[in-house]
Motif scaffolding. Structure first.
Motif, PDB file in Angstrom:
ATOM      1  N   UNK A 224       1.046  -1.242   0.027  1.00 43.88           N
ATOM      2  CA  UNK A 224      -0.152   0.013  -0.118  1.00 43.88           C
ATOM      3  C   UNK A 224       0.822   1.069  -0.079  1.00 43.88           C
ATOM      4  N   UNK A 225       1.930   1.198   0.783  1.00 50.98           N
ATOM      5  CA  UNK A 225       2.729   2.379   0.843  1.00 50.98           C
ATOM      6  C   UNK A 225       3.562   2.889  -0.520  1.00 50.98           C
ATOM      7  N   UNK A 226       3.884   1.554  -1.325  1.00 51.64           N
ATOM      8  CA  UNK A 226       4.556   1.793  -2.355  1.00 51.64           C
ATOM      9  C   UNK A 226       3.575   2.361  -3.389  1.00 51.64           C
ATOM     10  N   UNK A 227       2.319   1.780  -3.274  1.00 51.85           N
ATOM     11  CA  UNK A 227       1.501   2.484  -4.408  1.00 51.85           C
ATOM     12  C   UNK A 227       0.967   3.870  -3.954  1.00 51.85           C
ATOM     13  N   UNK A 228       0.656   4.168  -2.846  1.00 55.15           N
ATOM     14  CA  UNK A 228       0.476   5.598  -2.283  1.00 55.15           C
ATOM     15  C   UNK A 228       1.594   6.655  -2.941  1.00 55.15           C
ATOM     16  N   UNK A 310      -0.139  -2.697  -6.290  1.00 52.62           N
ATOM     17  CA  UNK A 310       1.239  -1.927  -6.155  1.00 52.62           C
ATOM     18  C   UNK A 310       1.725  -2.048  -7.545  1.00 52.62           C
ATOM     19  N   UNK A 311       1.764  -3.374  -8.273  1.00 54.91           N
ATOM     20  CA  UNK A 311       2.482  -3.430  -9.383  1.00 54.91           C
ATOM     21  C   UNK A 311       1.709  -2.579 -10.324  1.00 54.91           C
ATOM     22  N   UNK A 312       0.348  -2.467 -10.563  1.00 56.18           N
ATOM     23  CA  UNK A 312      -0.646  -1.819 -11.647  1.00 56.18           C
ATOM     24  C   UNK A 312      -0.095  -0.174 -11.355  1.00 56.18           C
ATOM     25  N   UNK A 335      10.652   1.654  -7.015  1.00 52.00           N
ATOM     26  CA  UNK A 335       9.355   1.186  -6.670  1.00 52.00           C
ATOM     27  C   UNK A 335       8.644  -0.137  -7.417  1.00 52.00           C
ATOM     28  N   UNK A 336       8.691  -0.008  -8.558  1.00 50.79           N
ATOM     29  CA  UNK A 336       8.454  -1.042  -9.540  1.00 50.79           C
ATOM     30  C   UNK A 336       8.788  -2.090  -9.154  1.00 50.79           C
ATOM     31  N   UNK A 337      10.166  -2.186  -9.229  1.00 48.07           N
ATOM     32  CA  UNK A 337      10.916  -3.343  -8.709  1.00 48.07           C
ATOM     33  C   UNK A 337      10.483  -4.096  -7.256  1.00 48.07           C
ATOM     34  N   UNK A 338      10.535  -3.178  -6.338  1.00 46.90           N
ATOM     35  CA  UNK A 338       9.610  -3.558  -4.905  1.00 46.90           C
ATOM     36  C   UNK A 338       8.306  -4.141  -5.282  1.00 46.90           C
ATOM     37  N   UNK A 339       7.534  -3.647  -5.935  1.00 43.03           N
ATOM     38  CA  UNK A 339       6.298  -3.907  -6.244  1.00 43.03           C
ATOM     39  C   UNK A 339       6.328  -5.611  -6.924  1.00 43.03           C
ATOM     40  N   UNK A 340       7.249  -5.490  -7.936  1.00 47.70           N
ATOM     41  CA  UNK A 340       7.290  -6.901  -8.415  1.00 47.70           C
ATOM     42  C   UNK A 340       7.577  -7.931  -7.921  1.00 47.70           C
ATOM     43  N   UNK A 341       8.622  -7.556  -6.930  1.00 50.31           N
ATOM     44  CA  UNK A 341       9.216  -8.554  -6.301  1.00 50.31           C
ATOM     45  C   UNK A 341       8.434  -9.109  -5.018  1.00 50.31           C
ATOM     46  N   UNK A 342       7.579  -8.176  -4.584  1.00 51.60           N
ATOM     47  CA  UNK A 342       6.701  -8.634  -3.534  1.00 51.60           C
ATOM     48  C   UNK A 342       5.379  -9.474  -3.967  1.00 51.60           C
TER      49      UNK A 342
END
Length: 366
Positions: A224-228, A310-312, A335-342
């Protein structure tokens, strides 16, 4: 139950955010990602000593804050907004939860202070819904042999907690070989941990499924934090960036895309907060069957939705930033890489959706 943040939670958020803004800006994170030591352990000790984040889940009688998953979720949101290279998830959430299950008081006290860091020796891609492949054996004398791949936080851990069957073993990090391997997420390295005649100490029993489900439910708050961050940063950019003498954000197509992203993030916040609230129950009170089921269902819902959101949102952020979004210097790629990995950490979205169907007694395909 309430999905709103309490005054104490907002104060905790402000403290963490201010410190991260001062010590963990985008440029600093990128410099660390390019170095041989991505984790900022000095910042980790400051967060642990001055704000007490390392001991949030630890009861007060063990030297912790006696807080709950709700407060942990707030910290994870802020760490996600900063893609902070810190071992909070691996040490203060997963490892601490495992130790609380095993009833190991001494090490819990050490983790609460932040002076000792631990890592649960499981693959970051381990799923709560299927037993992990046993790659480590233990002799009658408590000697461990084997290896575990893709362990997050192992490279900065002082202690490794190794689940073998239903027993949790303590192993000193100095007694194992930790080999960092290439990872998509530059801010959260993973490593192969090799045990070769390594002495271990049995701490107690562990319900690994419960620990991983707990981790997945709280990881949703980091997502959620990544997406925000991606949404807020993109909104600021399209207000300032002009094309044809107009702000890019004034074009109707961009407005529609941003509105859809905002709705996705709002739904993600509701799912993540619901999971944190249900996971925040008193750990000293035994679960009934319905309570345990509700917790796992909430965690699965949050994990399945927040991981894809987060990825989207991160992908849209890269696109809506135009050419600058494709550069190494702009932090959005982190942030994209963090989202994809999680997205595949502690269960894929598909695995979580299957769990939701089973837990909610939804009919399967005809």
């Amino acid at each position: 139950m309430t999905l709103l943040y309490t005054e104490i939670e907002e104060e905790l958020r402000a403290s963490v955010r201010d410190l991260l803004a001062d010590r963990c800006g985008a440029a600093a994170v990128l410099r660390r990602a390019e170095s041989e030591a991505p984790y900022d352990m000095d910042l980790w000790k400051t967060l642990s000593r001055d704000i007490g984040v390392a001991g949030l889940l630890v009861p007060e009688e063990y030297g912790g804050a006696g807080a709950s998953a709700r407060e942990v979720a707030v910290v994870l949101e802020e760490l996600g907004r900063a893609v902070a290279p810190l071992p909070f998830l691996t040490s203060s959430v997963l490892a601490t939860k495992a130790l609380l299950q095993a009833g190991e008081e001494e090490l819990i006290q050490e983790l609460a202070s932040g002076e000792t860091t631990a890592a649960l020796a499981v693959s970051l891609a381990a799923s709560p819904y299927r037993p992990p492949r046993e790659t480590v054996t233990v002799t009658d004398e408590g000697v461990l042999n084997g290896e575990i791949r893709a362990v997050a936080g192992a490279d900065v851990a002082d202690v490794l907690l190794v689940p073998v069957g239903t027993v949790l073993y303590r192993v000193e990090a100095a007694d194992v070989r930790v080999g960092v391997v290439p990872s998509l997420d530059l801010t959260r390295p993973v490593a192969t941990v090799t045990f070769s005649g390594t002495p271990g100490v049995a701490l107690g029993r562990i319900d690994l499924r419960g620990v991983l489900s707990f981790g997945a439910g709280l990881l949703a708050s980091e997502q959620l934090g990544v997406a925000e961050w991606c949404l807020d940063t993109t909104l600021s950019y399209i207000k300032e960036r002009h094309q044809f003498a107009r702000p890019v954000g004034s074009f109707q197509a961009i407005k529609h895309r941003m509105a859809d992203l905002w709705l996705d993030v709002v739904r993600a916040r509701a799912a993540a907060r619901n999971a944190a609230d249900l996971l925040a129950a008193d750990p000293g009170v035994p679960d009934g069957e319905e309570t345990a089921r509700d917790r796992e269902l909430a965690a699965a819902v949050a994990a399945s939705w927040c991981s894809e959101v987060a990825v989207h949102v991160a992908e849209e952020s890269v696109q809506l930033h135009g050419g600058i979004g494709m550069t190494w210097e702009h932090p959005v790629h982190l942030y994209l890489k963090r989202a994809k990995s999680t997205e595949i950490a502690f269960g894929t979205p598909g695995a979580h959706r299957e769990a939701v169907a089973a837990l909610a007694d939804l009919p399967g395909p005809a």
